[in-house]
Structure formats: structure tokens, C-alpha cells
Design an enzyme around this catalytic site. Structure first.
Site, short mmCIF file in Angstrom:
data_model
loop_
_atom_site.label_atom_id
_atom_site.label_comp_id
_atom_site.label_asym_id
_atom_site.label_seq_id
_atom_site.Cartn_x
_atom_site.Cartn_y
_atom_site.Cartn_z
N TYR A 1 0.85 -1.20 0.00
CA TYR A 1 0.00 0.00 0.00
C TYR A 1 0.88 1.24 0.00
O TYR A 1 1.35 1.70 1.04
CB TYR A 1 -0.93 0.03 1.22
CG TYR A 1 -1.79 -1.19 1.40
CD1 TYR A 1 -2.03 -2.09 0.36
CD2 TYR A 1 -2.39 -1.46 2.63
CE1 TYR A 1 -2.83 -3.20 0.54
CE2 TYR A 1 -3.20 -2.57 2.82
CZ TYR A 1 -3.40 -3.44 1.77
OH TYR A 1 -4.19 -4.54 1.96
N PHE B 1 -12.34 -7.21 0.66
CA PHE B 1 -13.42 -6.86 -0.28
C PHE B 1 -14.78 -7.34 0.23
O PHE B 1 -15.56 -7.92 -0.53
CB PHE B 1 -13.16 -7.44 -1.68
CG PHE B 1 -11.96 -6.85 -2.38
CD1 PHE B 1 -11.48 -5.61 -2.06
CD2 PHE B 1 -11.33 -7.57 -3.38
CE1 PHE B 1 -10.37 -5.06 -2.71
CE2 PHE B 1 -10.22 -7.04 -4.05
CZ PHE B 1 -9.74 -5.79 -3.70
N LEU C 1 -22.33 -4.32 -2.24
CA LEU C 1 -23.07 -4.75 -1.05
C LEU C 1 -23.26 -3.61 -0.05
O LEU C 1 -23.75 -3.82 1.05
CB LEU C 1 -22.35 -5.93 -0.39
CG LEU C 1 -22.46 -7.25 -1.16
CD1 LEU C 1 -21.44 -8.26 -0.66
CD2 LEU C 1 -23.87 -7.82 -1.05
N GLY D 1 -25.20 -1.06 -0.78
CA GLY D 1 -26.56 -0.59 -0.96
C GLY D 1 -26.69 0.81 -1.53
O GLY D 1 -27.76 1.41 -1.47
N LYS D 2 -25.63 1.35 -2.11
CA LYS D 2 -25.64 2.73 -2.60
C LYS D 2 -25.97 2.83 -4.10
O LYS D 2 -26.24 3.92 -4.59
CB LYS D 2 -24.28 3.41 -2.36
CG LYS D 2 -23.77 3.30 -0.94
CD LYS D 2 -24.52 4.22 0.01
CE LYS D 2 -23.84 4.25 1.38
NZ LYS D 2 -24.61 5.01 2.37
#
Length: 310
Positions: free
Chosen positions: A59, A206, A213, A215-216
């Protein structure tokens, strides 16, 4: 502070909702990240009772570990923080190659200790398997580092069941991390039964399936990033997936919760999934993730969600 859960057979306990930090300093993963916002994400998490931070050499590379190390040092809370990091990537002529060799894993741990400004890592994962190193030999090196006090527990990430079985030949693996969500449940066939049987914690990454998942999204949502090529977001498949998410929304609305909170809470009902590491790009998202711990699912609701995605 919520209840604490144990990671595998180790002595380490964590808040079940931790923080994945690939958006803290992960400039090679997300464009236009602000390092000060990254630091504030870590500060907020600590202040809100999160004590489990998941990072990696990859990262940044390196930058995520550096930012976390800075904040933990300024906060003076090292003994209350569980730092998990991962290594396996080596830069060769500007390209990343995988290396699980004993000599490289020692270098990876030493480098992480410097960047995180600490003299021990609570959890070190082999981030990805390489092609040549025997997995029990790689894990054996981590056991030596554990005996030396440089790491407290041992993890492997993205290992197949065969690689995991070889890696854990001597019973040294405490934690496994792999991709898992309600749309991608392959690990239920072999990895999860193995971790459950062998007292190994499984940490999914993930968990919200690139936001699907959460919901947006609606049928009119368009994507101009990697999701545009992701099979989950294609045509009729995308529409069917949205219908499944809407069924979860019914459960969420009855609990005055968000879809994401219900989904994350469902994972915590699975055998050997002891903790989660949802990510955040803003401090308020860190606080929102913790609402997962307020969701209690009945057996009927757990079964209903299972069946929706079977």
C-alpha cells in the site's frame, strides 16, 4: 469499547471491527489521496475504540505503514494497538515480484518494523504466495521471527487450500486473509472449514464487493473505474445483484441500519470469521463502520441472507 475477540490460537484480542488501510497512503491503489486525511482516519479510528489496523508494504508502496507508524507514535498508544501488515512484494527493475524466501521475509519484517516505528508486529502475513518457496519453510521463518519477539502471530493471505495446508503443516498459522463476500463465496468450500477446524481466524477482504453490497447503487449508476469491467457490474447480472441487495435492505430498514452494516454483521456470524477490516477514505466512514456492532441478526435473518446469495 465493544467485546474483544481472539485471533486464532494466538493471545491477541481485537475489536471485531478493525480498519483496512489501503486508502491510507495507498497512492498506487487510489488516485489523489491526501496523507493528512489518511492520518486523521487513523486518529479517528483509535479515538473511537478501533484497535486492529491492517496494512501492507504494497500500500503505497510503504506509505501506509509510514503514516500509521507516525500516528500511533504521536498517540502514544502502541500497547493498545494491534498492527497487522503484509509482505511478499519485491521491486525488481520497477516491477513488483513475489518472494516468500526466508531471507526476503526477514527483510520484509525488518522494513515494516522501521516504517511502523515499532519493535514488534502483532501480526505479519505473507501477502501472496510465490511459485518456488515451500510454504512450510516460509512460515517456519515467521515462527523464528515470532520466537525472536519481532512478530506476535503469523498469517497467510491469498493462499489456496493446498498452499494453506502446506503452510500450516506444523500448526503455526494463526490467521488467513482472502477475498470473501456474499457474491464470492468460494472459500466456504474448503478454506473456511479448514480454518474452523484448526482454530485459525479468517479475515475477509473486499467484504462489500467493490461497494455493491453497500446498498448505494441503482440500475442507473454508471462506473468509469475498474468496476466497469467487473462481471458483477455487467448488464443483467448487475440488475440481478441489485435485486439481491434490495432484499437485504428490507432487513436493514427493519433494524434502522444500513445495508452495509447488515452484510458485515452477517459475516461475523460465520465460523472462524472473528474480525473484519472494512476500509475508509474519510474519518466519518470509520465511525459509520462501527455501527455494524449494533446489528443483531436472528437465526431466521441469517438464514434468509444466506439463501438470497446461494
Amino acid at each position: 469499547m465493544s467485546k474483544q475477540v481472539r485471533l486464532g490460537a494466538s493471545s491477541i484480542t481485537v475489536n471485531p471491527v478493525g480498519l483496512g488501510t489501503n486508502a491510507v497512503g495507498g497512492h498506487n491503489i487510489y488516485p489523489n489521496l491526501d496523507d493528512e486525511i489518511g492520518r486523521e482516519i487513523i486518529r479517528t479510528a483509535i479515538d473511537e475504540g478501533i484497535n486492529f489496523f491492517d496494512t501492507a508494504f504494497y500500500y503505497g508502496p510503504e506509505r501506509s505503514e509510514e503514516l500509521i507508524g507516525q500516528v500511533v507514535k504521536e498517540h502514544g498508544s502502541r500497547d493498545k494497538i494491534v498492527l497487522a501488515t503484509k509482505g511478499a512484494h519485491r521491486s525488481v527493475n520497477g516491477e513488483m515480484e513475489l518472494d516468500n524466501s526466508p531471507s526476503f521475509l526477514r527483510q520484509a519484517v525488518e522494513g515494516a518494523l522501521k516504517r511502523l516505528q515499532t519493535d514488534y508486529l502483532d501480526l505479519f502475513y505473507i501477502h501472496f504466495p510465490d511459485e518456488g518457496t515451500p510454504k512450510d519453510e516460509a512460515v517456519g521463518t515467521l515462527k523464528q521471527l515470532k520466537d525472536e519477539g519481532k512478530i506476535r502471530s503469523i498469517g497467510v493471505s491469498n493462499f489456496s487450500i493446498e498452499q494453506l495446508t502446506e503452510a500450516n503443516k506444523d500448526g503455526y498459522v494463526d490467521v488467513v486473509q482472502s477475498e470473501y463476500n456474499l457474491f464470492k463465496r468460494d472459500v466456504e468450500k474448503d478454506i473456511l472449514p479448514y480454518t474452523s477446524k484448526n482454530t485459525i481466524s479468517f479475515i475477509p477482504y473486499f467484504p462489500l464487493a467493490a461497494g455493491l453490497l453497500g446498498g448505494k447503487y441503482t440500475k442507473d449508476t454508471t462506473f468509469n473505474d475498474g468496476r466497469a469491467k467487473n462481471p458483477l457490474f455487467q448488464g443483467e447480472t448487475f440488475l440481478r445483484n441489485l435485486e439481491k441487495v434490495e432484499q437485504v435492505r428490507e432487513i436493514a430498514q427493519a433494524k434502522n441500519a444500513e445495508v452495509a452494516h447488515v452484510v458485515l454483521a452477517w459475516y461475523l456470524t460465520r465460523d472462524s470469521i472473528d474480525a473484519l477490516i472494512p476500509g475508509a477514505k474519510r474519518p466519518d466512514q470509520v465511525i459509520n463502520n462501527l455501527k455494524t456492532l449494533d446489528v443483531e441478526l436472528s437465526h431466521a435473518e441469517i438464514e434468509k441472507i444466506d439463501n438470497i446469495f446461494t
